[in-house]
Scaffold this motif. Structure first.
Motif, short mmCIF file in Angstrom:
data_model
loop_
_atom_site.label_atom_id
_atom_site.label_comp_id
_atom_site.label_asym_id
_atom_site.label_seq_id
_atom_site.Cartn_x
_atom_site.Cartn_y
_atom_site.Cartn_z
N ALA A 129 4.50 13.47 16.28
CA ALA A 129 5.15 14.75 16.56
C ALA A 129 6.62 14.56 16.91
O ALA A 129 6.99 13.70 17.70
CB ALA A 129 4.43 15.46 17.70
N GLY A 130 7.46 15.39 16.30
CA GLY A 130 8.88 15.35 16.60
C GLY A 130 9.65 14.31 15.82
O GLY A 130 10.87 14.21 15.96
N THR A 131 8.98 13.54 14.98
CA THR A 131 9.69 12.52 14.20
C THR A 131 10.04 13.07 12.83
O THR A 131 9.45 14.04 12.35
CB THR A 131 8.82 11.26 14.01
N SER A 132 11.02 12.46 12.18
CA SER A 132 11.39 12.85 10.83
C SER A 132 10.82 11.84 9.85
O SER A 132 10.75 10.65 10.14
CB SER A 132 12.91 12.92 10.68
N LEU A 133 10.39 12.32 8.71
CA LEU A 133 9.80 11.43 7.72
C LEU A 133 10.89 10.72 6.94
O LEU A 133 11.95 11.29 6.65
CB LEU A 133 8.93 12.24 6.77
N PRO A 134 10.68 9.46 6.58
CA PRO A 134 11.67 8.74 5.79
C PRO A 134 11.76 9.32 4.38
O PRO A 134 10.81 9.92 3.88
CB PRO A 134 11.12 7.31 5.76
N THR A 135 12.90 9.14 3.76
CA THR A 135 13.12 9.60 2.39
C THR A 135 13.38 8.40 1.49
O THR A 135 13.59 7.28 1.97
CB THR A 135 14.32 10.55 2.32
N ALA A 136 13.37 8.64 0.19
CA ALA A 136 13.65 7.56 -0.75
C ALA A 136 15.03 6.98 -0.52
O ALA A 136 15.25 5.76 -0.67
CB ALA A 136 13.51 8.08 -2.18
N ASP A 137 16.00 7.81 -0.14
CA ASP A 137 17.35 7.31 0.14
C ASP A 137 17.36 6.35 1.32
O ASP A 137 18.14 5.41 1.37
CB ASP A 137 18.30 8.48 0.42
N GLY A 189 2.18 -9.83 -7.11
CA GLY A 189 2.71 -9.17 -8.29
C GLY A 189 3.30 -7.80 -7.97
O GLY A 189 3.10 -6.84 -8.72
N LEU A 190 4.05 -7.70 -6.88
CA LEU A 190 4.59 -6.41 -6.47
C LEU A 190 5.44 -5.81 -7.59
O LEU A 190 6.33 -6.45 -8.13
CB LEU A 190 5.44 -6.58 -5.20
N SER A 191 5.16 -4.55 -7.90
CA SER A 191 5.84 -3.90 -9.02
C SER A 191 6.33 -2.49 -8.71
O SER A 191 7.12 -1.94 -9.47
CB SER A 191 4.92 -3.86 -10.25
N HIS A 192 5.83 -1.89 -7.64
CA HIS A 192 6.26 -0.53 -7.34
C HIS A 192 6.13 -0.23 -5.84
O HIS A 192 5.43 -0.93 -5.13
CB HIS A 192 5.42 0.49 -8.14
N TRP A 193 6.83 0.81 -5.41
CA TRP A 193 6.75 1.25 -4.02
C TRP A 193 6.67 2.77 -4.00
O TRP A 193 7.07 3.45 -4.94
CB TRP A 193 7.95 0.75 -3.20
N ARG A 194 6.12 3.28 -2.89
CA ARG A 194 6.05 4.73 -2.70
C ARG A 194 6.02 5.02 -1.21
O ARG A 194 5.69 4.15 -0.40
CB ARG A 194 4.81 5.30 -3.38
N LEU A 195 6.34 6.23 -0.85
CA LEU A 195 6.25 6.69 0.53
C LEU A 195 5.01 7.55 0.67
O LEU A 195 4.78 8.48 -0.11
CB LEU A 195 7.49 7.49 0.93
N GLU A 196 4.17 7.21 1.66
CA GLU A 196 3.01 8.03 2.03
C GLU A 196 3.33 8.64 3.38
O GLU A 196 2.96 8.12 4.42
CB GLU A 196 1.74 7.17 2.10
N ARG A 197 4.09 9.74 3.35
CA ARG A 197 4.61 10.36 4.57
C ARG A 197 5.44 9.35 5.35
O ARG A 197 6.47 8.92 4.87
CB ARG A 197 3.47 10.99 5.39
N GLU A 198 5.00 8.88 6.53
CA GLU A 198 5.83 7.97 7.32
C GLU A 198 5.61 6.50 6.96
O GLU A 198 6.27 5.62 7.52
CB GLU A 198 5.59 8.18 8.82
N LEU A 199 4.72 6.22 6.01
CA LEU A 199 4.39 4.85 5.66
C LEU A 199 5.02 4.45 4.33
O LEU A 199 5.14 5.27 3.41
CB LEU A 199 2.88 4.68 5.58
#
Length: 234
Positions: A129-137, A189-199
């Motif tokens: 609560a009260g935190t901001s979610l990270p963005t791709a930037d 074999g890491l090939s991609h990344w994504r944001l799952e809300r704060e993760l």
């Protein structure tokens, strides 16, 4: 007739419902485990709630403070929690009956309205609560993957271009892995990344690494285990 009877029994056999139930994203479970607070809209009635990771029936163990059933009689008998098909929070009784459905209204804050119940229930994730979610930037750029108090294991470039094979709406972005990475990291074999809300989730050959942002800007692997990892911006 025997074939028809076998088909009916298969549908209602133990485990059939679980097999047909949609899989819950482990990242959603991870972000939900921990301390919560149940309150009314005015905030003058509150009680402590803990979401535990242990499995209990169709969900996971729910611990309510002793005062909860007095402050909010409607929650008496709630013993388990899970993630609903819409991504909200669901509470269940000992029979596995879904009794409360909480929908997220803002980051870490959920609301439940029940038919025939004049009360409005607010459920707050005290860790979010009260935190901001990270963005791709916030995430794109060059990072060092290593041990919190040890050596560097790998250099990663998190790009904002879609990963190979990703659809336009998938939000899976490309990773460039530098040469000379430690063997166990290279094997992913890491090939991609994504944001799952704060993760932050790094994906590879059927495996993934999940990280949570610390106040100092580092990203620590979660849930903690015997091999902690940290991502530090270069």
């Amino acid at each position: 007739m025997r074939l028809l009877l076998a088909a009916v029994l298969a549908v209602f056999a133990p485990g059939a419902a679980e097999a047909q139930a949609p899989a819950v994203d482990p990242a959603q479970i991870e972000r939900s485990v921990g301390p919560w607070e149940l309150s009314n809209p005015a905030g003058d009635r509150k009680c402590a709630v803990t979401f535990k990771p242990e499995r209990l029936g169709a969900g996971r163990a729910l611990q309510l403070a002793e005062a909860c059933a007095v402050t909010f009689p409607g929650v008496a008998g709630m013993v388990a929690w899970t993630i609903s098909p819409t991504g909200g929070i669901r509470w269940m009784d000992r029979a596995g009956t879904a009794t409360f459905d909480f929908d997220e209204t803002e980051v870490g804050i959920f609301e439940s309205l029940r038919l025939g119940d004049s009360s409005v229930y607010f459920l707050t994730n005290l860790g979010l609560a009260g935190t901001s979610l990270p963005t791709a930037d916030d995430v794109a750029g060059l990072w060092t993957l290593g041990q919190p108090r040890g050596r560097s294991l790998c250099s990663l470039a998190l790009r904002q271009e879609l990963a190979a094979g990703a659809g336009a709406l998938e939000q899976r972005f490309a990773i460039e892995v530098a040469e000379g990475c430690e063997r166990s990291v290279a094997a992913l074999g890491l090939s991609h990344w994504r944001l799952e809300r704060e993760l932050l989730v790094l994906g590879g050959r059927g495996q993934s690494l999940t990280f949570k942002r610390e106040p100092d800007g580092r990203w620590l692997k979660t849930p903690p285990d015997s091999r902690p990892l940290v991502m530090i911006r270069q």
